[in-house]
Design a protein around this motif. Structure first.
Motif, PDB file in Angstrom:
ATOM      1  N   GLU A 153       0.839  -1.185   0.000  1.00 23.41           N
ATOM      2  CA  GLU A 153       0.000   0.000   0.000  1.00 23.41           C
ATOM      3  C   GLU A 153       0.877   1.239   0.000  1.00 23.41           C
ATOM      4  N   LYS A 154       0.298   2.375  -0.388  1.00 19.47           N
ATOM      5  CA  LYS A 154       1.037   3.626  -0.310  1.00 19.47           C
ATOM      6  C   LYS A 154       1.456   3.857   1.138  1.00 19.47           C
ATOM      7  N   PRO A 155       2.596   4.524   1.420  1.00 12.87           N
ATOM      8  CA  PRO A 155       3.403   5.297   0.454  1.00 12.87           C
ATOM      9  C   PRO A 155       4.578   4.539  -0.145  1.00 12.87           C
ATOM     10  N   GLU A 156       4.510   3.220  -0.241  1.00  6.98           N
ATOM     11  CA  GLU A 156       5.609   2.456  -0.828  1.00  6.98           C
ATOM     12  C   GLU A 156       5.882   2.911  -2.264  1.00  6.98           C
ATOM     13  N   GLN A 157       7.150   3.036  -2.600  1.00  4.21           N
ATOM     14  CA  GLN A 157       7.590   3.331  -3.964  1.00  4.21           C
ATOM     15  C   GLN A 157       8.891   2.560  -4.171  1.00  4.21           C
ATOM     16  N   ILE A 158       8.794   1.327  -4.626  1.00  6.05           N
ATOM     17  CA  ILE A 158       9.969   0.462  -4.772  1.00  6.05           C
ATOM     18  C   ILE A 158      10.751   0.919  -6.001  1.00  6.05           C
ATOM     19  N   HIS A 159      12.020   1.249  -5.819  1.00  8.19           N
ATOM     20  CA  HIS A 159      12.751   1.902  -6.909  1.00  8.19           C
ATOM     21  C   HIS A 159      13.870   1.073  -7.520  1.00  8.19           C
ATOM     22  N   GLN A 160      14.312  -0.001  -6.864  1.00 11.03           N
ATOM     23  CA  GLN A 160      15.428  -0.769  -7.427  1.00 11.03           C
ATOM     24  C   GLN A 160      15.450  -2.175  -6.861  1.00 11.03           C
ATOM     25  N   ALA A 161      15.931  -3.123  -7.663  1.00  8.25           N
ATOM     26  CA  ALA A 161      16.202  -4.491  -7.220  1.00  8.25           C
ATOM     27  C   ALA A 161      17.712  -4.686  -7.220  1.00  8.25           C
ATOM     28  N   VAL A 162      18.275  -5.163  -6.091  1.00  5.76           N
ATOM     29  CA  VAL A 162      19.728  -5.286  -5.946  1.00  5.76           C
ATOM     30  C   VAL A 162      20.063  -6.647  -5.345  1.00  5.76           C
ATOM     31  N   LEU A 163      20.943  -7.388  -6.011  1.00  7.02           N
ATOM     32  CA  LEU A 163      21.407  -8.683  -5.522  1.00  7.02           C
ATOM     33  C   LEU A 163      22.638  -8.495  -4.645  1.00  7.02           C
ATOM     34  N   ASP A 164      22.697  -9.184  -3.503  1.00  7.87           N
ATOM     35  CA  ASP A 164      23.850  -9.042  -2.615  1.00  7.87           C
ATOM     36  C   ASP A 164      25.027  -9.870  -3.147  1.00  7.87           C
ATOM     37  N   PRO A 165      26.258  -9.652  -2.650  1.00 11.68           N
ATOM     38  CA  PRO A 165      27.443 -10.329  -3.210  1.00 11.68           C
ATOM     39  C   PRO A 165      27.426 -11.847  -3.070  1.00 11.68           C
TER      40      PRO A 165
END
Length: 391
Positions: A153-165
């Motif tokens: 639900e708001k206010p979520e704004q997912i901006h990137q997907a990042v894989l850990d090392p």
């Protein structure tokens, strides 16, 4: 309106280059991915103009992100449109032309993707209006199958997907919720299990992040750039036996370094140099520089935003190196070529691409004059830049 730039080839400063520019459409033109060619030159003082050689319209109405992590001349393209969005696989021809391999419907507002489990699965970050994380598997025929969705639900704004090392965790900065989601990856099912998130300081707004492992201390750190505060925070990363990730703050710096923060500015992209020695972040809406007018008949300089370079130290702290010109207004994304000798910047609102040389020893961007430019790109605004070397 957004445009995505991807540079597909360069072999040093004197060699020809190839770039892809993917753009949102507008009222009269569909979304497009354009191939740009950079002619070879032996004179570093000549600002070369990049020309369009191919154009593709198979990525949807609003192409905004091109993911090259799968390799083998494949590109994953995200359509950021809110309704009727698609995830598309494209092949890259030897001449830089693109052709569609497959596609799959996705939730709207997809703005970032990252492959995991050795390229057999893909995680997407959705900015909104229905903020979400979605997962897809990829079969041997380059076909996508929907696997799992997490909606917020708001206010979520997912901006990137990042894989850990380690390849065991995926993180997702949420600009609206002011935290970084943390998930553990199941290597067999490809599904994600949620763990305790990393909570940001009030009103900071985490946008993008990058993991870095010190070659000296062998300790892993997470650098998070915050759009609302224009701050980069360094966290020491630990892997407890009980699962999840633990974060300990070790440093906080301004994305303007030792320059006064402008009244209204928004940090955007952040990435490490290919040699793992420097961290670079972009600033939007804070035009502290001026650059030459793209019109050769007009001597009036135009505003330029900036790129900040830092050198990470063994304890995870960031030593300021330089604030350089982005070459235009509102740099949405940038990236470096394979050896880090050049950096290409897609300036969103001035609709231009500027390519600068970098000093590999000092990390400084040689921003007195670009080595190549492209103006009037589109139809939409420029959004993303990435390099790929010729094989």
């Amino acid at each position: 309106m957004h445009t995505l730039l991807i540079a597909l080839a360069t072999i040093g400063q004197a060699a020809a280059g190839r770039l892809l520019v993917a753009s949102y459409g507008n009222d009269t033109s569909p979304g497009a991915i354009q191939t740009l060619e950079l002619p070879p030159s032996t004179n570093e003082n000549i600002d070369q103009t990049m020309k369009v050689t191919h154009e593709n319209h198979e990525c949807g109405k609003s192409p905004t992100w091109l993911d090259l992590s799968l390799g083998r001349e494949r590109i994953v393209c995200l359509d950021e449109v809110e309704i009727g969005a698609n995830l598309t696989m494209l092949s890259v021809g030897a001449d830089g032309s693109l052709s569609k391999i497959s596609s799959s419907p996705v939730l709207g507002g997809a703005v970032s993707s990252a492959s995991y489990n050795n390229g057999s699965a893909l995680a997407l970050a959705h900015y909104g209006p229905q903020a979400a994380i979605s997962l897809f598997t990829i079969d041997g025929n380059n076909k996508f199958s929907s696997l799992q969705n997490f909606t917020f639900e708001k206010p979520e704004q997912i901006h990137q997907a990042v894989l850990d090392p380690t390849g065991q965790f995926m993180i997702f900065p949420s600009l609206g919720a002011n935290l970084v989601h943390v998930y553990c990856i199941d290597p067999a099912s490809h599904q994600l299990t949620e763990h305790e998130p990393l909570k940001s300081k009030p009103e900071y707004g985490p946008r993008h992040a990058v993991f870095w492992t010190s070659p000296d201390s062998k300790t892993t750190y997470l650098f998070v750039v915050h759009e609302k505060s224009n701050k980069i925070i360094s966290y020491k990363v630990d892997y407890p036996e009980c699962g999840g990730l633990e974060f300990t703050e070790v440093d906080e710096v301004s994305t303007y370094g030792n320059t006064t923060l402008p009244p209204v500015s928004y940090a955007s992209e952040m990435t490490l140099s290919p040699d793992n020695k420097f961290l670079v972040a972009a600033n939007r809406n804070g035009t502290v520089f001026k650059v030459d007018n793209p019109d050769p008949k007009n001597s009036t300089q135009v505003p330029s935003d900036s790129l900040a370079t830092f050198k990470p130290t063994a304890d995870g702290k960031l030593s300021f190196v330089q604030l350089a010109k982005s070459g235009g207004y509102y740099p949405r994304h940038f990236n470096m070529n394979k050896d880090g000798s050049m950096i290409a910047v897609a300036n969103q609102y001035s609709k231009n691409v500027a390519v600068y040389s970098r000093n590999l020893e000092t990390g400084r961007i040689e921003d007195s004059k670009p080595v190549a430019t492209a103006e009037g790109l589109g139809p939409g605004d420029l959004m993303f830049v990435q390099w790929l070397e010729q094989q």
